[in-house]
Motif scaffolding. Structure first.
Motif, PDB file in Angstrom:
ATOM      1  N   UNK A   1     -43.071 -12.010   1.171  1.00  0.00           N
ATOM      2  CA  UNK A   1     -42.169 -13.220   0.519  1.00  0.00           C
ATOM      3  C   UNK A   1     -42.490 -13.494  -0.900  1.00  0.00           C
ATOM      4  N   UNK A   2     -43.651 -12.717  -1.144  1.00  0.00           N
ATOM      5  CA  UNK A   2     -44.182 -12.992  -2.408  1.00  0.00           C
ATOM      6  C   UNK A   2     -44.776 -11.890  -3.113  1.00  0.00           C
ATOM      7  N   UNK A   3     -46.287 -12.071  -3.596  1.00  0.00           N
ATOM      8  CA  UNK A   3     -46.905 -10.661  -4.257  1.00  0.00           C
ATOM      9  C   UNK A   3     -46.963  -9.749  -3.075  1.00  0.00           C
ATOM     10  N   UNK A   4     -46.751  -8.292  -3.644  1.00  0.00           N
ATOM     11  CA  UNK A   4     -46.843  -7.404  -2.812  1.00  0.00           C
ATOM     12  C   UNK A   4     -47.676  -6.245  -3.424  1.00  0.00           C
ATOM     13  N   UNK A   5     -48.564  -5.671  -2.910  1.00  0.00           N
ATOM     14  CA  UNK A   5     -49.683  -4.633  -3.222  1.00  0.00           C
ATOM     15  C   UNK A   5     -49.387  -3.113  -2.884  1.00  0.00           C
ATOM     16  N   UNK A   6     -49.733  -2.285  -3.663  1.00  0.00           N
ATOM     17  CA  UNK A   6     -49.960  -0.786  -3.148  1.00  0.00           C
ATOM     18  C   UNK A   6     -50.947  -0.114  -3.984  1.00  0.00           C
ATOM     19  N   UNK A   7     -51.969   0.701  -3.356  1.00  0.00           N
ATOM     20  CA  UNK A   7     -52.952   1.294  -4.185  1.00  0.00           C
ATOM     21  C   UNK A   7     -52.430   3.029  -3.626  1.00  0.00           C
ATOM     22  N   UNK A   8     -52.881   3.446  -5.153  1.00  0.00           N
ATOM     23  CA  UNK A   8     -52.412   5.117  -5.000  1.00  0.00           C
ATOM     24  C   UNK A   8     -53.913   5.488  -5.646  1.00  0.00           C
ATOM     25  N   UNK A   9     -54.294   6.793  -4.860  1.00  0.00           N
ATOM     26  CA  UNK A   9     -55.336   7.496  -5.365  1.00  0.00           C
ATOM     27  C   UNK A   9     -54.887   8.562  -6.481  1.00  0.00           C
ATOM     28  N   UNK A  10     -55.404   8.467  -7.792  1.00  0.00           N
ATOM     29  CA  UNK A  10     -55.013   9.109  -8.869  1.00  0.00           C
ATOM     30  C   UNK A  10     -55.524  10.645  -8.995  1.00  0.00           C
TER      31      UNK A  10
END
Length: 453
Positions: free
Chosen positions: A300-309
Protein backbone atom coordinates in the motif's frame (compact mmCIF):
# COMPACT_ATOMS: atom_id res chain seq x y z
CA UNK A 1 16.73 -51.87 -14.42
CA UNK A 2 15.89 -49.52 -11.53
CA UNK A 3 14.98 -45.97 -12.47
CA UNK A 4 17.59 -43.42 -11.51
CA UNK A 5 16.37 -41.20 -8.63
CA UNK A 6 15.69 -37.54 -9.31
CA UNK A 7 14.26 -34.44 -7.66
CA UNK A 8 11.35 -32.23 -8.84
CA UNK A 9 12.12 -29.52 -11.38
CA UNK A 10 12.74 -26.17 -9.77
CA UNK A 11 14.37 -27.69 -6.66
CA UNK A 12 18.03 -28.31 -5.86
CA UNK A 13 20.24 -30.46 -3.64
CA UNK A 14 22.77 -28.52 -1.58
CA UNK A 15 26.11 -30.29 -1.20
CA UNK A 16 28.29 -29.62 1.87
CA UNK A 17 30.47 -27.25 -0.16
CA UNK A 18 27.41 -25.30 -1.31
CA UNK A 19 25.91 -25.28 2.17
CA UNK A 20 29.06 -23.68 3.57
CA UNK A 21 28.61 -20.85 1.07
CA UNK A 22 24.87 -20.57 1.71
CA UNK A 23 25.46 -20.43 5.45
CA UNK A 24 27.91 -17.60 4.85
CA UNK A 25 25.08 -15.68 3.18
CA UNK A 26 22.58 -16.56 5.91
CA UNK A 27 25.02 -15.66 8.70
CA UNK A 28 25.93 -12.34 7.06
CA UNK A 29 22.31 -11.31 6.57
CA UNK A 30 21.31 -12.50 10.04
CA UNK A 31 24.12 -10.50 11.67
CA UNK A 32 22.85 -7.31 10.03
CA UNK A 33 19.26 -8.00 11.06
CA UNK A 34 20.41 -8.38 14.67
CA UNK A 35 22.24 -5.04 14.53
CA UNK A 36 18.90 -3.29 14.04
CA UNK A 37 17.09 -5.07 16.86
CA UNK A 38 15.17 -7.73 14.94
CA UNK A 39 14.37 -11.07 16.61
CA UNK A 40 14.12 -14.54 14.98
CA UNK A 41 10.83 -16.26 14.12
CA UNK A 42 9.80 -19.46 12.33
CA UNK A 43 6.36 -20.53 11.07
CA UNK A 44 5.15 -23.89 9.66
CA UNK A 45 5.93 -24.89 6.08
CA UNK A 46 2.22 -25.35 5.43
CA UNK A 47 -0.63 -23.01 6.24
CA UNK A 48 -4.40 -23.29 5.92
CA UNK A 49 -5.43 -22.29 2.40
CA UNK A 50 -7.85 -19.85 3.98
CA UNK A 51 -4.77 -18.02 5.28
CA UNK A 52 -2.99 -17.96 1.91
CA UNK A 53 -5.68 -17.54 -0.73
CA UNK A 54 -6.56 -14.02 -1.85
CA UNK A 55 -3.40 -12.41 -0.48
CA UNK A 56 -1.23 -12.48 -3.60
CA UNK A 57 -3.66 -11.54 -6.39
CA UNK A 58 -5.09 -13.91 -8.98
CA UNK A 59 -1.68 -14.76 -10.45
CA UNK A 60 -0.21 -15.49 -7.04
CA UNK A 61 -3.12 -17.73 -6.05
CA UNK A 62 -2.47 -19.86 -9.14
CA UNK A 63 1.12 -20.44 -7.99
CA UNK A 64 0.19 -21.85 -4.58
CA UNK A 65 1.11 -25.48 -4.00
CA UNK A 66 -1.99 -27.17 -2.56
CA UNK A 67 -1.76 -30.21 -0.30
CA UNK A 68 -4.36 -32.97 -0.72
CA UNK A 69 -6.37 -33.81 2.37
CA UNK A 70 -5.24 -37.03 4.02
CA UNK A 71 -7.18 -40.27 3.70
CA UNK A 72 -9.83 -40.85 1.03
CA UNK A 73 -10.16 -37.21 0.05
CA UNK A 74 -12.70 -37.84 -2.72
CA UNK A 75 -15.04 -40.04 -0.64
CA UNK A 76 -17.57 -37.25 -0.20
CA UNK A 77 -17.22 -35.81 -3.70
CA UNK A 78 -20.13 -36.55 -6.02
CA UNK A 79 -19.56 -38.02 -9.48
CA UNK A 80 -21.26 -34.95 -10.90
CA UNK A 81 -18.70 -32.64 -9.25
CA UNK A 82 -15.81 -34.79 -10.49
CA UNK A 83 -17.13 -34.89 -14.05
CA UNK A 84 -17.78 -31.15 -14.02
CA UNK A 85 -14.00 -30.62 -13.71
CA UNK A 86 -14.39 -27.25 -12.02
CA UNK A 87 -10.86 -27.07 -10.66
CA UNK A 88 -11.32 -24.19 -8.13
CA UNK A 89 -14.46 -25.78 -6.71
CA UNK A 90 -12.89 -29.24 -6.59
CA UNK A 91 -9.68 -27.94 -5.01
CA UNK A 92 -11.72 -26.32 -2.26
CA UNK A 93 -13.24 -29.70 -1.41
CA UNK A 94 -10.12 -31.87 -1.51
CA UNK A 95 -7.43 -29.50 -0.18
CA UNK A 96 -7.47 -27.44 3.02
CA UNK A 97 -3.74 -26.67 3.32
CA UNK A 98 -0.95 -25.34 1.13
CA UNK A 99 2.79 -24.66 1.21
CA UNK A 100 3.59 -21.09 2.11
CA UNK A 101 4.12 -18.76 -0.88
CA UNK A 102 6.12 -16.22 1.10
CA UNK A 103 6.97 -15.40 4.70
CA UNK A 104 4.99 -12.16 4.99
CA UNK A 105 1.44 -13.54 5.06
CA UNK A 106 2.33 -16.25 7.64
CA UNK A 107 4.00 -13.47 9.65
CA UNK A 108 0.81 -11.42 9.56
CA UNK A 109 -1.17 -14.47 10.66
CA UNK A 110 1.29 -15.00 13.54
CA UNK A 111 0.96 -11.38 14.67
CA UNK A 112 -2.83 -11.61 14.78
CA UNK A 113 -2.83 -15.00 16.47
CA UNK A 114 -0.29 -13.96 19.13
CA UNK A 115 -1.10 -10.23 19.44
CA UNK A 116 -1.54 -10.44 23.22
CA UNK A 117 1.93 -11.96 23.66
CA UNK A 118 4.07 -9.56 21.63
CA UNK A 119 5.16 -5.93 22.08
CA UNK A 120 4.51 -3.42 19.30
CA UNK A 121 6.21 -2.32 17.20
CA UNK A 122 7.16 -5.96 16.60
CA UNK A 123 10.43 -6.48 14.73
CA UNK A 124 11.26 -9.95 13.47
CA UNK A 125 13.51 -11.67 10.95
CA UNK A 126 12.74 -15.03 9.38
CA UNK A 127 14.94 -17.25 7.20
CA UNK A 128 13.02 -20.21 5.76
CA UNK A 129 12.09 -21.85 2.43
CA UNK A 130 8.98 -20.93 0.43
CA UNK A 131 7.33 -22.69 -2.51
CA UNK A 132 5.77 -21.44 -5.76
CA UNK A 133 4.34 -23.52 -8.61
CA UNK A 134 6.15 -21.38 -11.14
CA UNK A 135 7.80 -22.43 -14.40
CA UNK A 136 11.44 -23.20 -13.52
CA UNK A 137 14.02 -21.11 -15.36
CA UNK A 138 17.34 -19.39 -14.74
CA UNK A 139 17.17 -17.65 -11.39
CA UNK A 140 13.60 -18.84 -10.72
CA UNK A 141 12.94 -21.88 -8.55
CA UNK A 142 9.91 -23.67 -7.14
CA UNK A 143 11.56 -24.03 -3.77
CA UNK A 144 13.78 -21.24 -2.52
CA UNK A 145 14.82 -19.50 0.67
CA UNK A 146 13.79 -16.03 1.73
CA UNK A 147 15.48 -13.93 4.38
CA UNK A 148 12.76 -11.57 5.60
CA UNK A 149 12.88 -8.65 7.98
CA UNK A 150 9.64 -6.87 8.97
CA UNK A 151 8.31 -4.43 11.53
CA UNK A 152 4.59 -4.10 12.28
CA UNK A 153 2.71 -1.73 14.54
CA UNK A 154 4.36 1.49 13.36
CA UNK A 155 3.44 3.97 10.60
CA UNK A 156 6.76 5.78 10.85
CA UNK A 157 8.72 6.23 7.65
CA UNK A 158 11.86 5.77 9.74
CA UNK A 159 11.20 2.07 9.25
CA UNK A 160 11.54 2.47 5.47
CA UNK A 161 14.76 4.39 6.00
CA UNK A 162 16.04 1.60 8.27
CA UNK A 163 15.28 -1.03 5.62
CA UNK A 164 17.37 0.93 3.11
CA UNK A 165 20.20 0.99 5.64
CA UNK A 166 19.89 -2.77 6.09
CA UNK A 167 20.02 -3.34 2.33
CA UNK A 168 23.06 -1.09 2.10
CA UNK A 169 24.89 -2.91 4.92
CA UNK A 170 24.06 -6.44 3.72
CA UNK A 171 25.32 -5.87 0.19
CA UNK A 172 28.37 -3.96 1.40
CA UNK A 173 29.33 -6.99 3.50
CA UNK A 174 28.59 -9.43 0.66
CA UNK A 175 30.52 -7.17 -1.76
CA UNK A 176 27.70 -7.19 -4.34
CA UNK A 177 27.32 -4.02 -6.41
CA UNK A 178 23.57 -3.25 -6.44
CA UNK A 179 20.96 -0.64 -7.28
CA UNK A 180 17.92 -0.13 -5.03
CA UNK A 181 14.76 0.74 -6.97
CA UNK A 182 12.02 2.44 -5.00
CA UNK A 183 8.46 3.54 -5.73
CA UNK A 184 5.19 4.01 -3.85
CA UNK A 185 1.88 2.25 -4.48
CA UNK A 186 0.03 5.48 -3.65
CA UNK A 187 1.82 7.11 -6.58
CA UNK A 188 0.74 4.22 -8.79
CA UNK A 189 -2.83 4.61 -7.52
CA UNK A 190 -2.63 8.30 -8.42
CA UNK A 191 -1.39 7.43 -11.90
CA UNK A 192 -4.26 4.97 -12.38
CA UNK A 193 -6.68 7.72 -11.37
CA UNK A 194 -5.13 10.34 -13.66
CA UNK A 195 -5.30 8.11 -16.76
CA UNK A 196 -8.95 7.38 -16.01
CA UNK A 197 -8.82 3.86 -14.52
CA UNK A 198 -8.84 4.11 -10.70
CA UNK A 199 -10.63 0.75 -10.49
CA UNK A 200 -7.93 -1.05 -12.48
CA UNK A 201 -4.91 -0.38 -10.27
CA UNK A 202 -4.09 -4.09 -9.94
CA UNK A 203 -4.34 -4.65 -13.71
CA UNK A 204 -2.10 -1.69 -14.40
CA UNK A 205 0.52 -2.57 -11.77
CA UNK A 206 0.68 -6.23 -12.79
CA UNK A 207 1.36 -5.16 -16.37
CA UNK A 208 3.91 -2.38 -15.86
CA UNK A 209 5.80 -4.45 -13.29
CA UNK A 210 6.88 -6.62 -16.24
CA UNK A 211 8.46 -3.68 -18.11
CA UNK A 212 12.06 -4.79 -17.63
CA UNK A 213 11.19 -8.39 -18.51
CA UNK A 214 8.99 -8.11 -21.63
CA UNK A 215 9.49 -4.52 -22.84
CA UNK A 216 7.25 -1.50 -23.46
CA UNK A 217 5.19 -2.77 -26.38
CA UNK A 218 4.36 -6.09 -24.72
CA UNK A 219 3.32 -4.22 -21.56
CA UNK A 220 1.06 -1.93 -23.59
CA UNK A 221 -0.49 -4.93 -25.29
CA UNK A 222 -1.17 -6.51 -21.90
CA UNK A 223 -2.78 -3.25 -20.75
CA UNK A 224 -5.09 -3.43 -23.76
CA UNK A 225 -5.98 -7.00 -22.90
CA UNK A 226 -6.75 -5.87 -19.35
CA UNK A 227 -9.24 -3.29 -20.59
CA UNK A 228 -7.16 -0.08 -20.77
CA UNK A 229 -8.03 1.89 -23.91
CA UNK A 230 -5.58 3.67 -26.22
CA UNK A 231 -6.19 7.06 -24.59
CA UNK A 232 -5.35 5.69 -21.16
CA UNK A 233 -2.22 3.94 -22.47
CA UNK A 234 -1.12 7.14 -24.22
CA UNK A 235 -1.53 9.16 -21.00
CA UNK A 236 0.59 6.59 -19.14
CA UNK A 237 3.64 6.71 -21.44
CA UNK A 238 5.08 10.16 -20.55
CA UNK A 239 4.65 9.43 -16.84
CA UNK A 240 6.72 6.25 -17.11
CA UNK A 241 9.34 8.14 -19.15
CA UNK A 242 10.03 10.88 -16.58
CA UNK A 243 13.75 11.69 -16.49
CA UNK A 244 16.14 13.30 -14.04
CA UNK A 245 17.23 12.80 -10.45
CA UNK A 246 14.92 11.31 -7.85
CA UNK A 247 14.04 14.80 -6.62
CA UNK A 248 13.40 16.04 -10.17
CA UNK A 249 11.10 13.12 -10.91
CA UNK A 250 9.14 13.76 -7.72
CA UNK A 251 8.83 17.45 -8.64
CA UNK A 252 7.45 16.52 -12.07
CA UNK A 253 5.05 14.04 -10.48
CA UNK A 254 3.83 16.78 -8.16
CA UNK A 255 2.47 18.56 -11.24
CA UNK A 256 1.19 15.44 -13.00
CA UNK A 257 -0.68 14.15 -9.93
CA UNK A 258 -1.83 17.48 -8.50
CA UNK A 259 -5.47 16.37 -8.67
CA UNK A 260 -4.88 13.03 -6.92
CA UNK A 261 -4.83 13.25 -3.14
CA UNK A 262 -3.56 9.68 -2.88
CA UNK A 263 -0.82 10.28 -5.43
CA UNK A 264 0.36 13.43 -3.64
CA UNK A 265 0.50 11.50 -0.36
CA UNK A 266 2.80 8.95 -2.00
CA UNK A 267 5.05 11.75 -3.26
CA UNK A 268 5.18 13.24 0.24
CA UNK A 269 6.16 9.88 1.76
CA UNK A 270 8.94 9.23 -0.75
CA UNK A 271 10.25 12.80 -0.44
CA UNK A 272 10.60 12.36 3.32
CA UNK A 273 12.42 9.02 2.91
CA UNK A 274 14.87 10.59 0.43
CA UNK A 275 15.43 13.55 2.78
CA UNK A 276 16.37 11.19 5.64
CA UNK A 277 18.68 9.17 3.41
CA UNK A 278 20.62 12.32 2.47
CA UNK A 279 21.82 12.53 6.08
CA UNK A 280 23.18 8.98 6.06
CA UNK A 281 26.25 7.34 4.56
CA UNK A 282 24.52 5.18 1.95
CA UNK A 283 26.88 3.76 -0.66
CA UNK A 284 24.43 1.94 -2.94
CA UNK A 285 22.70 3.62 -5.88
CA UNK A 286 19.04 4.45 -5.14
CA UNK A 287 16.67 5.19 -8.02
CA UNK A 288 13.01 6.18 -8.16
CA UNK A 289 11.52 3.81 -10.76
CA UNK A 290 7.90 4.46 -11.72
CA UNK A 291 7.65 1.13 -13.56
CA UNK A 292 8.32 -0.68 -10.29
CA UNK A 293 4.95 -1.99 -9.10
CA UNK A 294 5.54 -5.33 -7.37
CA UNK A 295 2.54 -7.47 -8.23
CA UNK A 296 1.61 -8.56 -4.70
CA UNK A 297 -1.71 -6.91 -3.93
CA UNK A 298 -1.06 -6.31 -0.22
CA UNK A 299 1.44 -3.46 -0.74
CA UNK A 300 0.00 0.00 0.00
CA UNK A 301 2.96 2.38 0.36
CA UNK A 302 6.69 2.32 -0.38
CA UNK A 303 7.91 -0.60 -2.49
CA UNK A 304 11.51 -1.72 -2.96
CA UNK A 305 13.47 -3.90 -5.34
CA UNK A 306 17.21 -4.57 -5.54
CA UNK A 307 19.08 -5.45 -8.73
CA UNK A 308 22.62 -6.80 -8.98
CA UNK A 309 24.55 -4.55 -11.38
CA UNK A 310 27.26 -7.02 -12.42
CA UNK A 311 25.12 -10.12 -13.07
CA UNK A 312 22.17 -10.83 -15.34
CA UNK A 313 19.47 -12.04 -12.98
CA UNK A 314 16.11 -10.83 -11.69
CA UNK A 315 15.64 -8.87 -8.49
CA UNK A 316 17.54 -10.27 -5.50
CA UNK A 317 15.63 -8.35 -2.83
CA UNK A 318 12.14 -6.89 -2.69
CA UNK A 319 9.52 -5.62 -0.27
CA UNK A 320 7.36 -2.73 0.80
CA UNK A 321 4.75 -1.21 3.11
CA UNK A 322 1.45 -3.00 3.80
CA UNK A 323 -1.14 -1.08 5.80
CA UNK A 324 -3.87 -3.68 6.26
CA UNK A 325 -2.37 -7.15 5.89
CA UNK A 326 -3.26 -8.04 9.47
CA UNK A 327 -6.71 -6.51 8.92
CA UNK A 328 -7.72 -9.42 6.71
CA UNK A 329 -7.17 -11.63 9.76
CA UNK A 330 -9.22 -9.39 12.05
CA UNK A 331 -6.58 -7.04 13.48
CA UNK A 332 -7.26 -3.58 12.02
CA UNK A 333 -5.03 -0.51 11.80
CA UNK A 334 -1.71 -2.30 12.21
CA UNK A 335 0.66 -1.12 9.51
CA UNK A 336 3.81 -2.97 8.60
CA UNK A 337 6.78 -2.75 6.28
CA UNK A 338 9.35 -5.36 5.35
CA UNK A 339 11.86 -6.57 2.84
CA UNK A 340 12.94 -10.01 1.66
CA UNK A 341 16.41 -11.10 0.53
CA UNK A 342 16.36 -13.94 -2.01
CA UNK A 343 19.13 -16.23 -0.78
CA UNK A 344 19.16 -18.46 -3.86
CA UNK A 345 19.60 -15.60 -6.31
CA UNK A 346 22.18 -13.97 -4.05
CA UNK A 347 24.06 -17.28 -4.06
CA UNK A 348 23.93 -17.44 -7.86
CA UNK A 349 25.26 -13.88 -8.14
CA UNK A 350 28.10 -14.47 -5.68
CA UNK A 351 29.03 -17.75 -7.33
CA UNK A 352 29.04 -16.16 -10.77
CA UNK A 353 31.19 -13.25 -9.61
CA UNK A 354 33.43 -15.39 -7.34
CA UNK A 355 32.66 -13.30 -4.27
CA UNK A 356 32.78 -15.99 -1.61
CA UNK A 357 35.72 -15.76 0.82
CA UNK A 358 38.31 -18.47 0.34
CA UNK A 359 37.85 -19.79 3.87
CA UNK A 360 34.23 -20.78 3.15
CA UNK A 361 35.45 -23.66 0.98
CA UNK A 362 36.22 -25.89 3.95
CA UNK A 363 34.79 -26.38 7.40
CA UNK A 364 37.77 -28.43 8.63
CA UNK A 365 41.00 -26.50 9.21
CA UNK A 366 43.27 -29.44 10.02
CA UNK A 367 43.13 -33.19 9.40
CA UNK A 368 45.20 -35.64 11.48
CA UNK A 369 46.44 -38.60 9.47
CA UNK A 370 45.65 -41.95 11.10
CA UNK A 371 48.73 -44.21 11.48
CA UNK A 372 47.22 -46.70 13.94
CA UNK A 373 45.85 -47.26 17.45
CA UNK A 374 48.73 -45.72 19.41
CA UNK A 375 48.81 -42.64 17.23
CA UNK A 376 45.00 -42.35 17.39
CA UNK A 377 45.08 -42.05 21.19
CA UNK A 378 47.74 -39.36 21.06
CA UNK A 379 45.91 -37.38 18.38
CA UNK A 380 42.56 -37.49 20.18
CA UNK A 381 43.89 -35.31 23.01
CA UNK A 382 45.36 -32.87 20.49
CA UNK A 383 42.03 -32.73 18.68
CA UNK A 384 40.20 -31.96 21.90
CA UNK A 385 42.62 -29.14 22.70
CA UNK A 386 42.31 -27.58 19.24
CA UNK A 387 38.52 -27.76 19.28
CA UNK A 388 38.44 -26.06 22.68
CA UNK A 389 40.38 -23.22 21.05
CA UNK A 390 37.76 -22.93 18.30
CA UNK A 391 39.68 -24.73 15.57
CA UNK A 392 37.77 -27.17 13.36
CA UNK A 393 39.74 -30.40 13.42
CA UNK A 394 39.20 -34.05 12.56
CA UNK A 395 41.04 -37.37 12.63
CA UNK A 396 40.74 -39.71 9.67
CA UNK A 397 38.72 -42.64 11.12
CA UNK A 398 40.71 -45.50 9.57
CA UNK A 399 44.40 -46.31 9.32
CA UNK A 400 44.13 -46.30 5.53
CA UNK A 401 46.89 -45.76 2.99
CA UNK A 402 48.50 -42.31 3.14
CA UNK A 403 47.43 -41.50 -0.43
CA UNK A 404 43.78 -42.13 0.39
CA UNK A 405 43.90 -39.89 3.46
CA UNK A 406 45.69 -37.08 1.61
CA UNK A 407 43.18 -37.31 -1.25
CA UNK A 408 40.38 -36.95 1.30
CA UNK A 409 41.98 -33.77 2.67
CA UNK A 410 42.50 -32.40 -0.82
CA UNK A 411 38.90 -33.02 -1.93
CA UNK A 412 37.53 -31.35 1.19
CA UNK A 413 39.83 -28.37 0.75
CA UNK A 414 41.40 -28.84 4.18
CA UNK A 415 44.34 -26.40 4.38
CA UNK A 416 46.52 -28.30 6.88
CA UNK A 417 47.35 -31.96 7.47
CA UNK A 418 49.03 -33.18 10.64
CA UNK A 419 51.25 -36.27 10.54
CA UNK A 420 51.93 -37.77 13.97
CA UNK A 421 54.03 -40.94 14.11
CA UNK A 422 56.28 -42.61 16.68
CA UNK A 423 59.01 -39.94 16.42
CA UNK A 424 56.52 -37.06 16.78
CA UNK A 425 54.89 -38.63 19.85
CA UNK A 426 58.28 -38.98 21.58
CA UNK A 427 59.39 -35.42 20.72
CA UNK A 428 55.99 -33.78 21.41
CA UNK A 429 55.79 -32.33 17.90
CA UNK A 430 53.57 -32.53 14.85
CA UNK A 431 54.69 -32.69 11.23
CA UNK A 432 52.40 -29.99 9.78
CA UNK A 433 51.87 -29.94 6.01
CA UNK A 434 50.46 -26.89 4.25
CA UNK A 435 48.26 -28.33 1.50
CA UNK A 436 48.40 -25.18 -0.61
CA UNK A 437 52.16 -24.62 -0.65
CA UNK A 438 53.24 -28.22 -0.08
CA UNK A 439 55.63 -27.05 2.64
CA UNK A 440 56.04 -29.20 5.77
CA UNK A 441 57.52 -28.28 9.14
CA UNK A 442 57.81 -29.75 12.61
CA UNK A 443 55.74 -27.79 15.11
CA UNK A 444 55.64 -28.13 18.88
CA UNK A 445 52.28 -29.34 20.14
CA UNK A 446 51.69 -26.18 22.21
CA UNK A 447 52.34 -23.96 19.11
CA UNK A 448 50.05 -25.91 16.74
CA UNK A 449 46.94 -23.74 17.18
CA UNK A 450 48.94 -20.56 16.52
CA UNK A 451 50.40 -22.00 13.32
CA UNK A 452 46.99 -22.93 11.96
CA UNK A 453 45.41 -19.55 12.70
Amino acid sequence: MAQSPSIPKGTRDYSPEIMVKRNYIFDTIKSVFKLYGYMPLETPAMENLSTLMGKYGDEGDKLLFKILNSGNFIADISDETLLDRNIPQLTHKISEKGLRYDLTVPFARFVVQHQSEIAFPFKRYQIQPVWRADRPQKGRYREFYQCDVDVVGSDSLLNEVELVQIVNEVYKRLKINVRLLINNRKILAGIANIIGYPDKLTDITVAIDKMDKIGREAVNQELRERGIDEEGIAKLQPILDLKGSNEEKLAQLQTVLNESETGLKGIEELSLVFDYLKTLNISIDIKLDLTLARGLSYYTGAIFEVKALDAEIGSITGGGRYDDLTGIFGLKNVSGVGISFGADRIFDVMNQLDLFPADTKATTQILFVNFGTKEEKFCLSLLQSLRQQGINAELYPDAAKMKKQMTYADKKGIPFVALVGENEIQSGTVALKNMQTGEQENVKVEELAHKIC
